[in-house]
Design a protein around this motif. Structure first.
Motif, PDB file in Angstrom:
ATOM      1  N   PHE A 201      28.564 -24.747  65.767  1.00 17.95           N
ATOM      2  CA  PHE A 201      30.311 -25.504  65.514  1.00 17.95           C
ATOM      3  C   PHE A 201      30.408 -25.347  66.490  1.00 17.95           C
ATOM      4  N   GLY A 202      30.350 -24.337  67.542  1.00 20.71           N
ATOM      5  CA  GLY A 202      31.455 -24.684  68.979  1.00 20.71           C
ATOM      6  C   GLY A 202      32.595 -23.947  68.230  1.00 20.71           C
ATOM      7  N   ILE A 203      32.817 -23.566  67.223  1.00 26.79           N
ATOM      8  CA  ILE A 203      33.913 -22.905  66.188  1.00 26.79           C
ATOM      9  C   ILE A 203      34.335 -21.866  66.576  1.00 26.79           C
ATOM     10  N   SER A 204      35.676 -21.762  67.644  1.00 24.50           N
ATOM     11  CA  SER A 204      35.810 -20.128  67.819  1.00 24.50           C
ATOM     12  C   SER A 204      36.722 -19.283  66.254  1.00 24.50           C
ATOM     13  N   ILE A 205      36.420 -18.668  65.794  1.00 27.57           N
ATOM     14  CA  ILE A 205      36.934 -17.579  65.193  1.00 27.57           C
ATOM     15  C   ILE A 205      36.617 -16.249  65.213  1.00 27.57           C
ATOM     16  N   ALA A 206      37.824 -15.942  64.726  1.00 25.42           N
ATOM     17  CA  ALA A 206      38.117 -14.116  64.703  1.00 25.42           C
ATOM     18  C   ALA A 206      37.379 -13.164  63.574  1.00 25.42           C
ATOM     19  N   GLY A 207      36.877 -12.423  63.957  1.00 28.22           N
ATOM     20  CA  GLY A 207      36.007 -11.261  63.222  1.00 28.22           C
ATOM     21  C   GLY A 207      37.099 -10.510  63.093  1.00 28.22           C
ATOM     22  N   GLY A 208      36.866  -9.088  62.443  1.00 28.00           N
ATOM     23  CA  GLY A 208      37.922  -7.993  62.314  1.00 28.00           C
ATOM     24  C   GLY A 208      37.933  -6.663  63.783  1.00 28.00           C
ATOM     25  N   GLN A 209      39.049  -6.470  63.451  1.00 26.15           N
ATOM     26  CA  GLN A 209      39.730  -5.420  65.498  1.00 26.15           C
ATOM     27  C   GLN A 209      38.770  -4.253  65.008  1.00 26.15           C
ATOM     28  N   SER A 210      38.670  -2.732  65.783  1.00 25.83           N
ATOM     29  CA  SER A 210      38.481  -1.733  65.706  1.00 25.83           C
ATOM     30  C   SER A 210      37.646  -1.661  64.576  1.00 25.83           C
TER      31      SER A 210
ATOM     32  N   SER B  57      45.772  -8.989  64.094  1.00 27.38           N
ATOM     33  CA  SER B  57      44.689  -7.698  63.974  1.00 27.38           C
ATOM     34  C   SER B  57      44.512  -8.311  62.010  1.00 27.38           C
ATOM     35  N   THR B  58      45.473  -8.114  61.150  1.00 22.77           N
ATOM     36  CA  THR B  58      45.802  -8.017  60.193  1.00 22.77           C
ATOM     37  C   THR B  58      46.083  -8.609  58.912  1.00 22.77           C
ATOM     38  N   ALA B  59      46.944  -9.854  60.113  1.00 20.45           N
ATOM     39  CA  ALA B  59      46.848 -11.940  59.602  1.00 20.45           C
ATOM     40  C   ALA B  59      48.531 -11.097  59.096  1.00 20.45           C
ATOM     41  N   THR B  60      49.511 -10.199  59.197  1.00 22.04           N
ATOM     42  CA  THR B  60      50.351  -9.704  58.081  1.00 22.04           C
ATOM     43  C   THR B  60      51.996  -9.959  59.260  1.00 22.04           C
ATOM     44  N   VAL B  61      52.704 -10.599  58.567  1.00 19.56           N
ATOM     45  CA  VAL B  61      53.908 -10.860  59.318  1.00 19.56           C
ATOM     46  C   VAL B  61      54.914  -9.492  58.283  1.00 19.56           C
TER      47      VAL B  61
ATOM     48  N   LYS C 145      46.157  -3.600  65.459  1.00 16.78           N
ATOM     49  CA  LYS C 145      45.825  -2.683  66.579  1.00 16.78           C
ATOM     50  C   LYS C 145      47.063  -3.275  67.751  1.00 16.78           C
ATOM     51  N   PHE C 146      48.101  -3.969  67.251  1.00 20.51           N
ATOM     52  CA  PHE C 146      49.360  -4.096  68.289  1.00 20.51           C
ATOM     53  C   PHE C 146      49.952  -2.744  67.908  1.00 20.51           C
TER      54      PHE C 146
ATOM     55  N   LEU D 227      37.942  -2.468  61.285  1.00 19.02           N
ATOM     56  CA  LEU D 227      37.714  -4.328  60.601  1.00 19.02           C
ATOM     57  C   LEU D 227      36.717  -4.601  60.932  1.00 19.02           C
ATOM     58  N   LYS D 228      36.137  -4.312  61.893  1.00 18.83           N
ATOM     59  CA  LYS D 228      34.876  -4.729  62.278  1.00 18.83           C
ATOM     60  C   LYS D 228      33.713  -5.309  61.471  1.00 18.83           C
ATOM     61  N   GLY D 229      33.937  -6.763  61.473  1.00 16.69           N
ATOM     62  CA  GLY D 229      32.143  -6.809  60.197  1.00 16.69           C
ATOM     63  C   GLY D 229      33.321  -6.839  58.432  1.00 16.69           C
ATOM     64  N   LYS D 230      34.267  -7.116  58.630  1.00 13.31           N
ATOM     65  CA  LYS D 230      35.072  -6.805  57.482  1.00 13.31           C
ATOM     66  C   LYS D 230      35.478  -7.505  56.958  1.00 13.31           C
ATOM     67  N   ILE D 231      36.855  -8.526  58.290  1.00  6.48           N
ATOM     68  CA  ILE D 231      37.204  -9.774  57.589  1.00  6.48           C
ATOM     69  C   ILE D 231      36.989 -10.918  58.912  1.00  6.48           C
ATOM     70  N   ILE D 232      37.179 -12.071  58.270  1.00  3.40           N
ATOM     71  CA  ILE D 232      36.871 -12.527  59.192  1.00  3.40           C
ATOM     72  C   ILE D 232      39.176 -13.845  59.352  1.00  3.40           C
ATOM     73  N   ARG D 233      39.078 -13.959  60.954  1.00  2.73           N
ATOM     74  CA  ARG D 233      40.241 -14.311  60.552  1.00  2.73           C
ATOM     75  C   ARG D 233      40.793 -15.843  61.044  1.00  2.73           C
ATOM     76  N   ILE D 234      41.670 -17.056  61.159  1.00  2.00           N
ATOM     77  CA  ILE D 234      41.889 -18.044  61.181  1.00  2.00           C
ATOM     78  C   ILE D 234      42.649 -18.384  61.276  1.00  2.00           C
ATOM     79  N   ALA D 235      43.080 -18.676  62.704  1.00  2.00           N
ATOM     80  CA  ALA D 235      44.392 -19.239  63.066  1.00  2.00           C
ATOM     81  C   ALA D 235      44.920 -20.343  62.758  1.00  2.00           C
ATOM     82  N   HIS D 236      46.124 -20.932  62.750  1.00  2.00           N
ATOM     83  CA  HIS D 236      47.156 -22.002  62.478  1.00  2.00           C
ATOM     84  C   HIS D 236      48.611 -21.649  63.037  1.00  2.00           C
ATOM     85  N   MET D 237      48.487 -21.952  64.442  1.00  2.00           N
ATOM     86  CA  MET D 237      49.379 -22.011  65.406  1.00  2.00           C
ATOM     87  C   MET D 237      49.294 -22.363  66.454  1.00  2.00           C
TER      88      MET D 237
END
Lengths: 370, 370
Positions: free
Chosen positions: A308-317, A134-138, A81-82, A319-329
């Motif tokens: 649980f009131g916890i925000s994690i992210a789903g997929g964008q475009s 959007s893909t958690a890729t470096v 996405k970016f 990938l919506k419904g296909k992945i979950i994303r968890i941040a460590h930042m």
């Protein structure tokens, strides 16, 4: 636990509630001076790092409208996405783009970039991403910089989500322009964007004929050298930024890189132990994406929030419904991850997903506290 | 006591220190929905009011780049620093300008604007200011709107410093576009800008060929109708904005207009009683400017800050050293003014200026508490 806005550091929160000081004062100029030094430290550069009152996208726009001209040609790496955003902004400013389209979840092949640049001598700049959120890729920015470094081609890196976690050696590698935002690794609420530019990048400014005013880097640079800003700065956020930069400097940027490398590795192992599949072929230290077969991941995101009131992210475009994303930042630490894994297990059970209960936490403990 | 950033309301300060919630959630969409309604209330319009993460200048740029095209012609009223800013932005975007240059401290003559528009049928828009902060002058927007209202000419008003104090009836008068900022009448730290646009203004969007991305109103409108934003919003500031809008709605905008009209009148009388000369021929309810002969007013500004920690403003551009400006906007109230007058008297005495001690406070009491 979503990849930005990430949680606030307590010192940041305290600073945000303070009285606003006037921005044309010695007191504020001193704060700006300290912040500018701190930003250079995090951006790993001796060059200026400018601050705009805007979301990260504002600084991305600045990185196009200030360096290129109408009908110039740019190479854009599009693998999420970016990357798409770089392409869109180029389109809005009538900059021609050559796109290196890569499969989402893959990192670009450096050789491929080299080939494209060799074939097309009209390309004036390469726009790419440190961590494609959007893909958690470096991406291999060091490798790309080796190609552009000694050429008259500008390398511009969107490091909005990666900065502070994924290794980026701006000066050492020869990255010309780096764009950042405050709501990820900087532990602040959104509202500030950053752009660093080296001498080579400065030399591109004078030839650019694209219109700009609010994001005019010439204006911003002139003010920067007087510890000032051309327009009213976001005073409150800048006061809070001083606090977060103090935290980062105290811990040390290398120590933070190592910490997030270790933390992200433990997250990847933990999620894998649940039978979830790592989405990225070259995973970032800032965010982890996993895919699940036969489950709408939007359900997981919703339940994490409602139960649980916890925000994690789903997929964008697509990938919506296909992945979950968890941040460590930013301000996210190992205890936040433990809590998130515990809740995620419960949500997965409720959704009928089968796995060995507690396995993700056991795996985390083994990996993070070996 | 400077004309922005102005002091924070306590409720705002409290909200700023809260945890950041994720912006793609029902919870945040509900906040946005409430904020959007509140903004319509303050802007006195039924049309959308968009919010950008930027200083006010960002929304000013949007008001040019979204409505006009390359080589279009605009009439710009230039009677101070913020009129000049309209002209500069037009220049950056290659919009041709016809300038109505007026003496700083004067308001534009409505008849004159009418004449210019009659003579030059190519003019597509008029850019002007509600309160020209640099001269503390309020312009007759109602009068200007009467000229443009039924014509295919857009009226765009920078109300950044005036909104909330100086009367502005957007829909009733037929003002097409109003630009605002959050750090003045809204009692917030800087970092948000606003733009309202009516149907006529929306019809200008489709013909505009100027490049824009971050400030693209089409994108913002599309998201607005879903209680969303195209890019990461300044979540913390928007949460705080909800609080300030609640304060304004509770007091009522008309009540606030009346309050600041009364307060500013008392300020003008008080400063005049010291022998200071009102600078503006048509003074605003948001800020008061006075000139002093034989005294460098920068000295007054400096001493107010160093002796009492009070921010007042000096003059900008050629008025530097010639005037002082005291704001009465947002969260500033009569007690702040009393305190400021008391300190100002002391500073003037120290600078050797002669007057009847206490006269400004006596005058204030008589005027404000008749």
């Amino acid at each position: 636990m979503s990849p930005g806005p990430s949680p606030l550091a307590p010192q940041v929160r305290e600073a945000l509630g303070r009285d606003i000081i006037h921005h044309r004062t010695e007191e504020f100029r001193n704060i700006l001076a300290e912040v500018d030094e701190g930003l250079k430290y995090v951006f790993r550069t001796q060059s200026p790092v400018l601050t705009f009152a805007s979301s990260g996208t504002g600084a991305m726009e600045a990185a196009i409208s200030n360096f290129l001209s109408h009908q110039d040609k740019a190479l854009v790496v599009v693998g999420g996405k970016f990357g798409e955003r770089w392409k869109e902004i180029c389109g809005s400013f009538k900059v021609k783009t050559v796109c290196l389209d890569i499969e989402w979840g893959q990192a670009p092949c450096v050789e491929k970039i080299s080939e494209i640049l060799k074939k097309d001598s009209q390309i004036r700049a390469v726009y790419t991403t440190l961590c494609e959120t959007s893909t958690a890729t470096v991406y291999d920015i060091k490798g790309i910089a080796q190609i552009t470094k000694d050429k008259d081609i500008l390398l511009v890196v969107d490091a909005i989500s990666g900065l502070g976690q994924d290794v980026l050696e701006t000066d050492l590698w020869g990255v010309d322009v780096v764009v950042g935002g405050c709501q990820k690794g900087f532990m602040l609420p959104p509202g500030l964007s950053f752009i660093s530019l080296n001498k080579k990048a400065e030399s591109f400014l004078k030839n650019s004929d694209l219109p700009k005013y609010y994001f005019d880097i010439n204006k911003a640079l002139k003010a920067y050298h007087k510890n000032d800003t051309p327009f009213t700065p976001a005073v409150g956020l800048i006061m809070a930024l001083r606090e977060s930069l103090r935290i980062i400097r105290e811990e040390g940027i290398e120590a933070r890189w190592q910490y997030f490398a270790k933390l992200s590795e433990a997250v990847r192992k933990s999620l894998s132990s649940l039978g979830l599949k790592l989405f990225s072929k070259n995973p970032s230290s800032s965010v982890t994406a996993v895919s699940l077969e036969d489950l709408d991941t939007q359900q997981i995101v919703k339940k994490m929030r409602s139960m649980f009131g916890i925000s994690i992210a789903g997929g964008q475009s697509h990938l919506k419904g296909k992945i979950i994303r968890i941040a460590h930042m930013g301000y996210i630490n190992e205890q936040d991850i433990v809590m998130t894994l515990s809740c995620l297990e419960k949500v997965l059970i409720d959704l009928g997903y089968k796995f060995d209960k507690g396995i993700s936490l056991k795996t985390f403990q083994e990996s993070f506290y070996p």
